[in-house]
Motif scaffolding. Structure first.
Motif, PDB file in Angstrom:
ATOM      1  N   ALA A 171       0.822  -1.208   0.000  1.00  0.00           N
ATOM      2  CA  ALA A 171       0.000   0.000   0.000  1.00  0.00           C
ATOM      3  C   ALA A 171       0.857   1.260   0.000  1.00  0.00           C
ATOM      4  O   ALA A 171       0.572   2.223  -0.720  1.00  0.00           O
ATOM      5  CB  ALA A 171      -0.930  -0.011   1.213  1.00  0.00           C
ATOM      6  N   GLY A 202      -3.139   2.709  -3.164  1.00  0.00           N
ATOM      7  CA  GLY A 202      -4.259   1.802  -2.970  1.00  0.00           C
ATOM      8  C   GLY A 202      -4.218   1.161  -1.599  1.00  0.00           C
ATOM      9  O   GLY A 202      -3.741   1.736  -0.621  1.00  0.00           O
ATOM     10  N   CYS A 204      -9.260   3.202   2.958  1.00  0.00           N
ATOM     11  CA  CYS A 204      -8.602   4.258   2.180  1.00  0.00           C
ATOM     12  C   CYS A 204      -9.138   5.648   2.448  1.00  0.00           C
ATOM     13  O   CYS A 204      -8.497   6.641   2.077  1.00  0.00           O
ATOM     14  CB  CYS A 204      -8.743   3.958   0.686  1.00  0.00           C
ATOM     15  SG  CYS A 204      -7.921   2.443   0.133  1.00  0.00           S
TER      16      CYS A 204
END
Length: 574
Positions: free
Chosen positions: A65, A70, A153
């Motif tokens: 990540a 993402g 996120c």
């Protein structure tokens, strides 16, 4: 009339939904509790990176990540597997890194009976995850996965834990793949105008960068803005890859291992711009720095400003990249006007900022190693052990400009964060919560996901052995990485604490170490052992040329803890 095909299972739906969201890898240790998810991966485009321990799998997901953007995805089994993965969840929580951990669970009918490997997933992870959800309705598998990724996120990024009951994964899921939920990306030009006005009116402004929401473009816009304005830039702890270190604006990291000059720069500032960082305890030396009445600007997507201590004069609720694009003039605002981003003709802070830059360059240049005193106990160390500063100076000269550097926790990391430069963002993978064992799996993930980049991990002897097994994953995938293992035969951080608080009463911190070079050979790599600086430099040169897993075992003395100079601020580094 033909009979319709039976619905795919919930386990297969989990895989389909992850692929629809752009997830390409899942780091896992397989377990019988999520066999149907594993079956869904068979023949799919979702790459199952099979790891050797659940903590390593979680750390690889975090590295994915942080390095590629993402969300990072890890999958583990119930009970012991979930326990091992807890360290990665805590790291993702304190580091604000988006991650989804899927945990296989016992069958629903076995709940509450102390069944094999049963545990309470909400109780275990409820204090260190943004949310814990259990797939109790197999027909909703797609939306549960979609929402978990979105929550990880959005806002303050972090970990989400999804429990997958073994029996329900085999149940049909007729639900179609769910469309991704949108994340806010806009920025108010009024906020940017207010930010600019506050900086323009300052006498000693400073910019502090942090977080994971920087990429090459944001870093380039940051450099364009701060150099145009002659602004000094500091970073949060282990976030020093946001600005190219060749920039005249770069003045060093804050937190453990920081220089006195960096602390002074923050403390003297009258305006502080936090870009995806907050005034936390590590950044501010226990809430003592940066509290002198400065005007404070926060730029983050977290409406709650979690972890920030002190007043906030302006909170720009947007990603740092979107704000920097406007400040640097590289993005249209979509408004009737653009904020005035031109700096003062002669910024009053220029001389102050240039002096800070000179102090940083001096501090970040390796100096001769001190004379090593007699070790406290008998140990296999050289009489004239390796000069770690000289080794890192050579490495800094020979590293690629876009090299990825990783390390875990311990005093060994001080040397890397002080002497190794960064020129590309992102290029640093290190835990801000002080988790040992992070460096090796992070390097493995980097080498797998970005095979064209040089990957270097700096490890202490204690930190390295916590997840050294993941080198087998790198070797199995023919990945290329270099590990430097600093061997002072002790847990150096705790030793430093003991010397500070209980002088002359060192206990429980010395280590008996294996032959690390031989260990690397056993994992399918190449290993070198260095007992002198000359041997270390030669081994480093050879290791940099090796096309695969390379490890250099650096024997240093017991007294080698922090780089020479300003040691008082550089001991006890998590």
């Amino acid at each position: 009339m033909s009979t319709p095909e039976p619905s795919r299972s919930a386990g297969h739906a989990v895989v389909e939904q992850l692929l629809a969201l752009g997830v390409r890898r899942a780091y896992l240790v397989p377990g019988e509790s999520f066999l149907d998810v594993l079956d869904g991966m068979h023949g799919s485009d979702l790459d199952a990176v099979v790891c050797r321990q659940e903590g390593g799998a979680g750390f690889m997901a975090l590295a994915e990540a942080r390095l590629n953007g993402g969300v990072g995805v890890a999958m583990v089994t119930r009970g012991p597997g979930a326990a091992n993965a807890a360290i990665a969840v805590h790291t993702a929580w304190q580091d604000c890194t988006p991650m989804v951990l899927f945990v296989g669970l016992i069958p629903v009918a076995d709940r509450g009976r102390e069944s094999f490997q049963e545990f309470g997933i909400e109780g275990w992870f409820g204090t260190t995850a943004k949310e814990v959800v259990v797939l109790d309705d197999p027909s909703r598998a797609c939306t549960i996965v979609r929402d978990a990724v979105h929550l990880a996120c959005s806002g303050r990024p972090g970990p989400v834990v999804v429990g997958l009951p073994e029996d329900l994964l085999r149940e049909p899921c007729p639900q179609p793949v769910a469309a991704p939920r949108a994340l806010p990306r806009g920025v108010s030009v009024d906020d940017v105008a207010r930010l600019t006005d506050l900086v323009r009116a300052a006498s000693r402004p400073v910019v502090v960068c942090g977080g994971d929401r920087f990429d090459d473009r944001a870093s380039a816009d940051l450099r364009r803005w701060v150099e145009t304005w002659a602004l000094p830039v500091l970073s949060d702890f282990r976030a020093q890859d946001k600005l190219d270190h060749d920039s005249p604006s770069w003045c060093g990291p804050l937190g453990y291992g920081r220089s006195d000059a960096a602390a002074r720069l923050l403390d003297e500032a009258d305006v502080v711009v936090h870009l995806d960082s907050v005034r936390g305890d590590v950044l501010s030396d226990g809430y003592t720095l940066g509290a002198q009445g400065a005007r404070v600007i926060l730029v983050s997507t977290d409406p709650g400003a979690h972890g920030h201590e002190g007043p906030v004069d302006l909170h720009v609720l947007a990603s740092p990249g979107s704000v920097l694009a406007v400040l640097a003039g590289s993005a249209a605002t979509g408004a009737h006007y653009r904020p005035d981003t031109t700096p003062p003709t002669e910024p009053p802070w220029r001389v102050w900022a240039e002096a800070a830059r000179r102090e940083h360059v001096r501090w970040a240049t390796p100096r001769p190693a001190p004379v090593i005193e007699e070790p406290l106990i008998e140990a296999e160390v050289a009489e004239a052990p390796v000069d770690l500063g000289a080794v890192l100076a050579r490495l800094a000269e020979r590293m690629d400009p876009d090299a990825v550097v990783t390390y875990g926790a311990g005093n060994h990391s001080i040397w890397a964060q002080r002497f190794l430069p960064h020129h590309r963002c992102p290029s640093l993978l290190a835990p801000r919560n002080g988790a040992m064992g992070f460096g090796v799996p992070a390097a493995v993930a980097a080498a797998i996901t970005q095979p064209g980049r040089q990957v270097v991990t700096i490890a202490g002897d204690g930190c390295f052995l916590m997840n050294a097994q993941e080198l087998a994953v790198a070797a199995g995938r023919e990945a290329r990485l270099l590990a430097l293992v600093v061997d002072n035969a002790q847990y150096g951080t705790i030793r430093a604490h003991q010397e500070a608080h209980h002088p002359g009463r060192v206990s429980g911190t010395f280590l008996e170490n294996p032959d690390f070079a031989l260990l690397a050979e056993g994992y399918g790599g190449r290993g070198w052992t260095a007992r002198t600086t000359e041997e270390a430099l030669a081994a480093l040169d050879a290791a940099l040329l090796h096309d695969g897993v390379a490890l250099v075992h650096l024997l240093v003395g017991h007294d080698v803890l922090a780089p020479p100079g300003e040691e008082a601020t550089e001991v006890a580094v998590p």
